[in-house]
Design a protein around this motif. Structure first.
Motif, PDB file in Angstrom:
ATOM      1  N   GLU A 288      -1.300  -9.285  -7.124  1.00 59.64           N
ATOM      2  CA  GLU A 288      -2.083  -9.089  -8.343  1.00 59.64           C
ATOM      3  C   GLU A 288      -1.623 -10.073  -9.408  1.00 59.64           C
ATOM      4  OE1 GLU A 288      -4.643  -7.296  -8.687  1.00 59.64           O
ATOM      5  OE2 GLU A 288      -4.510  -6.217  -6.768  1.00 59.64           O
TER       6      GLU A 288
ATOM      7  N   ASN B  45      -0.436 -10.526   5.301  1.00 63.23           N
ATOM      8  CA  ASN B  45      -0.795  -9.262   5.947  1.00 63.23           C
ATOM      9  C   ASN B  45      -0.899  -9.393   7.461  1.00 63.23           C
ATOM     10  OD1 ASN B  45      -0.923  -7.577   3.662  1.00 63.23           O
ATOM     11  ND2 ASN B  45      -2.944  -8.359   3.119  1.00 63.23           N
TER      12      ASN B  45
ATOM     13  N   TYR C 271      -0.302  -6.534  -1.442  1.00 63.80           N
ATOM     14  CA  TYR C 271      -1.270  -6.878  -2.477  1.00 63.80           C
ATOM     15  C   TYR C 271      -0.632  -7.927  -3.368  1.00 63.80           C
ATOM     16  CZ  TYR C 271      -3.701  -2.593  -1.139  1.00 63.80           C
ATOM     17  OH  TYR C 271      -4.362  -1.614  -0.435  1.00 63.80           O
TER      18      TYR C 271
ATOM     19  N   ASN D 277       0.839  -1.194   0.000  1.00 66.43           N
ATOM     20  CA  ASN D 277       0.000   0.000   0.000  1.00 66.43           C
ATOM     21  C   ASN D 277       0.874   1.243   0.000  1.00 66.43           C
ATOM     22  OD1 ASN D 277       0.712  -0.686   2.809  1.00 66.43           O
ATOM     23  ND2 ASN D 277      -0.494   1.109   3.325  1.00 66.43           N
TER      24      ASN D 277
ATOM     25  N   LEU E 105      -2.623 -14.317   1.029  1.00 73.04           N
ATOM     26  CA  LEU E 105      -2.533 -12.873   1.245  1.00 73.04           C
ATOM     27  C   LEU E 105      -2.923 -12.515   2.673  1.00 73.04           C
ATOM     28  CD1 LEU E 105      -1.936 -10.133  -0.005  1.00 73.04           C
ATOM     29  CD2 LEU E 105      -4.310 -10.028  -0.781  1.00 73.04           C
TER      30      LEU E 105
ATOM     31  N   ARG F 104       0.351  -3.169   4.442  1.00 72.57           N
ATOM     32  CA  ARG F 104      -0.239  -4.372   3.869  1.00 72.57           C
ATOM     33  C   ARG F 104       0.333  -4.674   2.491  1.00 72.57           C
ATOM     34  NH1 ARG F 104      -5.193  -5.411   3.698  1.00 72.57           N
ATOM     35  NH2 ARG F 104      -5.261  -6.329   1.627  1.00 72.57           N
TER      36      ARG F 104
ATOM     37  N   THR G   8      -5.702  -3.383 -12.907  1.00 75.22           N
ATOM     38  CA  THR G   8      -5.300  -2.910 -11.583  1.00 75.22           C
ATOM     39  C   THR G   8      -4.591  -1.588 -11.760  1.00 75.22           C
ATOM     40  OG1 THR G   8      -4.958  -5.224 -10.980  1.00 75.22           O
ATOM     41  CG2 THR G   8      -4.120  -3.562  -9.456  1.00 75.22           C
TER      42      THR G   8
END
Length: 793
Positions: A255, A231, A253, A63, A227, A251, A263
């Motif tokens: 993808e 996290n 991600y 993030n 995931l 956190r 995205t």
């Protein structure tokens, strides 16, 4: 028998030529919309799908709450190994960096992408060595002056693939590379294209966010559960930094590599003209057009079937069975489908060049034709079911009922429902297009706090005296004003740095979540250049100290200050050892970032206290209206003649602002085209239905005339019916479209107000189109001799 059916089908096409043309064109437009939208979505969703085990490759991101989205998919070098060691679900990982190589070819600067993978990337990402020795790529940090080149790039630069030992010079850094191998290419259908492969920076540890991290999960892995685990145990190393007290990262991600185009936080916006969500809207619009066209066809088919009941009953009396009736009707619609396929593919071929330019698709394949065949197959299957159902229902009726067809209530309801749906979609499209155009016009005409029109910037990197070039630009006839090269263009580049504060005058303690501030080089001539407005205090100027700053009004408001109250207040850095900033002036908000982004916290600092930045600053200048193309050409010619081995940065601020809106412009054009298509489909459909209705109601109209009805009365009868349908459609379309566009407009920091006038104008315009489309046909029918009509009936 087949030839007999074909002959009857051809005669029916000619007998109902108006309805046939409308049906064929409607299905053809639906085919073109489906083929192109399906092709576009498929193309965007299959980026990087050529990699081995592509369905198990994921890009790791973090993030970016602290730094505004600029580094969401960049991670430190140590992260890959950490994830591999701590999570058994991860089978392998690889790292790579991306860069650009600036190569001079035929006195022109070429920007060629370079991928700098680690040793694991070579085995994970299907990179093959075609010639030479690639061992230097497998030695991290070694042989930093050797690179690999793709076959395509070798032919571009040298005209041959026999290039081992040749040299390539990066003009931007004046660094020479020796070609050690020729490697395979991924082509353009990838988010990470490359012309060269080189060695990475070898920066290890947790502090340099320059790497892309790809992980390969084991088969059968539940990625969402993985995931959650990642996290739940977010590494502490990512929350700290030697450069700042806290990174703000909390956190991960994951993808899919093949889904990065959908995205938005993981790819650069200038890599695609239209954002993916707008591509999905394009597909949704195409589906609505298909529905309208197909429903139009079904309505015409149903009306024609009711008209042909007597013919079908007579065939039944003569011994025709269910199979022969189905074959007869199927031949009829298959001939229509075949004609629509031919017309539709012609439309696709005609639209394809413009579509490819519009979508920036560079390697079109045959999937567009597969989509067309899928569309035709689906239409044929649905129509086959409709034919069988209609014939079955026909046989359920008595012969007497089929011969004396009458006017079924269900047919009337179906026909009116079809008209309402088409008009609803048509009105909604037109309103959305108008509302979008109003919002885009508002964004380009509203006061943004700075004037970007007629302004441009240029710079040449590196080791170039920009003061000399400032004089060269001043000498151009198109240029009216030049600012010394001590600033960065506000729209083109914006802030040169950012940092965090966790306190300000008047608050107790520290902020739990520090605020990020953009830092912009400024001075009085800079503010005058953009016609910015001072609300309180004084401008940052040559006499200002480094920590004396200007802020924008919205920044002051977030601190709870009015512009006057903000003057003299201080902003405290997260690192309290650094001297705080003192606000000496507040200026009106200037929207120098995307209209969809919230205005950032911004401070403007004295550029003369940052002289070490001037080597990378730009020449800002104004040019006369309408002369930008000529001005740009002159500057480019001067640069190519004098410094062809340097990178030229040259752009208009107005172009940069328009870049913010290019997705919206594309969607607006799409909706405008769709609106025209929907209007045509709806109007032609209504015209064909009115034609059939007039044919079916000729006797009724004749009897009305015998009983004293005038042509005006008959026209009013039909107009009232379709006016009511238009009102019903408006009551459905306008609230739904208004709600949708209101939600869309709320994404912008400057919003247009939509009044009542657009609704009235759109309603009136469609009413005129509907009246014009049905008036001629009704007038012709109403003026027929009633005696001749009754006799013929």
């Amino acid at each position: 028998m087949i030839l007999h059916y074909l002959k009857i089908a051809w005669r029916n096409l000619l007998k109902y030529r108006t309805q046939s043309v409308v049906s064929i064109l409607g299905l053809a437009v639906g085919l073109a919309c489906f083929a192109l939208s399906a092709f576009w979505v498929h193309y965007e969703m299959t980026y990087d799908s050529f990699h081995r085990d592509a369905d198990r490759l994921y890009l790791v991101g973090v993030n970016d709450d602290s730094f505004g989205g600029s580094s969401a998919s960049y991670t430190p070098q140590a992260l890959g190994r950490y994830l591999k060691e701590h999570y058994s679900e991860i089978e392998d990982y690889c790292l790579f960096e991306t860069s650009m190589l600036f190569v001079v070819k035929d006195n022109r600067m070429l920007e060629l992408p370079m991928l700098m993978p680690d040793t694991t990337a070579l085995r994970m990402l299907d990179i093959r060595t075609l010639d030479g020795d690639e061992s230097f790529l497998r030695s991290a940090g070694a042989a930093g002056n050797r690179i690999a080149i793709t076959e395509k790039t070798a032919r571009l630069l040298f005209g041959t693939t026999d290039v081992i030992g040749q040299t390539v010079t990066d003009a931007n850094w004046n660094k020479e590379y020796t070609i050690g191998s020729v490697v395979s290419d991924w082509g353009v259908h990838t988010n990470f294209p490359y012309a060269f492969l080189g060695n990475g920076s070898s920066r290890a540890g947790w502090d340099d966010y320059t790497y892309r991290t790809l992980v390969k999960v084991k088969p059968g892995t539940d990625v969402s559960r993985l995931l959650e685990k990642m996290n739940a145990h977010f590494p502490e190393e990512l929350t700290k930094s030697k450069y700042r007290a806290t990174t703000g990262l909390t956190r991960f991600y994951l993808e899919p590599l093949t889904g990065l185009r959908a995205t938005e936080g993981f790819i650069l916006k200038n890599n695609q003209t239209v954002q993916f969500r707008y591509i999905t809207w394009f597909a949704a619009v195409g589906v609505l057009i298909i529905v309208c066209a197909f429903l139009n066809y079904l309505t015409i088919y149903a009306d024609r079937f009711r008209t042909r009941r007597r013919e079908m009953a007579l065939r039944q009396i003569c011994g025709a069975g269910l199979r022969s009736l189905v074959a007869l009707l199927c031949t009829d619609f298959l001939l229509t489908v075949l004609a629509s396929l031919v017309v539709g593919m012609v439309l696709v071929e005609l639209l394809m060049p413009a579509f490819l330019r519009y979508s920036l698709i560079q390697d079109a394949d045959f999937s567009v034709y597969r989509s067309a065949l899928l569309y035709i197959t689906c239409v044929s299957a649905v129509m086959m079911a409709v034919v069988v159902l209609s014939v079955w229902l026909f046989q359920k009726r008595s012969l007497h009922g089929n011969i004396h067809t009458g006017n079924a209530l269900s047919g009337t309801v179906w026909r009116k429902g079809s008209v309402v749906l088409q008009l609803t979609v048509c009105l909604a499209f037109i309103f959305c297009t108008v509302a979008m155009q109003m919002q885009l016009h508002h964004l380009r005409s509203v006061d943004t706090g700075l004037d970007y029109r007629g302004r441009a910037a240029m710079s040449i990197w590196t080791d170039v005296d920009m003061n000399v070039w400032a004089e060269k630009i001043k000498a151009l006839l198109m240029v009216t004003e030049v600012v010394r090269p001590a600033y960065w263009p506000l729209l083109g580049e914006g802030a040169y740095s950012s940092y965090q504060i966790d306190g300000y005058t008047g608050m107790e303690g520290r902020l739990e979540q520090p605020l990020t501030f953009d830092e912009v080089l400024a001075g009085e001539e800079f503010f005058r250049f953009y016609d910015m407005q001072l609300l309180a205090g004084e401008w940052v100027s040559a006499k200002s100290e480094y920590r004396q700053v200007n802020i924008m009004e919205s920044t002051a408001r977030r601190m709870g200050w009015s512009p006057e109250e903000a003057v003299g207040k201080q902003l405290f850095f997260v690192n309290r050892k650094v001297e705080p900033m003192t606000v000496i002036g507040v200026l009106k908000d200037c929207a120098y970032k995307s209209p969809t982004a919230e205005l950032p916290n911004t401070v403007f600092v004295n550029t003369d206290r940052m002289e070490w930045m001037h080597a990378r600053c730009f020449v800002l200048f104004k040019y006369r209206p309408g002369t930008w193309d000529e001005c740009r050409r002159c500057i480019e010619e001067m640069q190519r003649a004098e410094l062809p081995d340097r990178k030229l940065f040259l752009f208009s601020e107005e172009e940069r602002y328009n870049d913010y809106l290019k997705s919206e412009d594309a969607l607006s054009s799409l909706l405008g085209f769709s609106s025209v298509v929907c209007i045509l489909i709806s109007i032609f459909g209504i015209y064909s239905l009115v034609t059939l209705a007039c044919e079916r109601r000729r006797k009724e109209i004749a009897i009305r005339k015998v009983n004293g009805a005038t042509v005006r009365d008959i026209l009013a009868l039909f107009f009232r019916e379709y006016a009511l349908l238009l009102v019903v459609s408006s009551l459905i379309a306008f609230p739904a479209a208004w709600w949708a566009m209101k939600r869309w407009i709320e994404n912008y920091n400057r919003q247009v107000e939509i009044g009542v006038l657009p609704f009235l104008l759109i309603f009136a315009g469609i009413a005129v189109c509907v009246a014009a489309s049905i008036g001629h046909r009704i007038w012709k029918t109403a003026n027929e001799n009633p005696a001749e009509v009754i006799k013929s009936e």
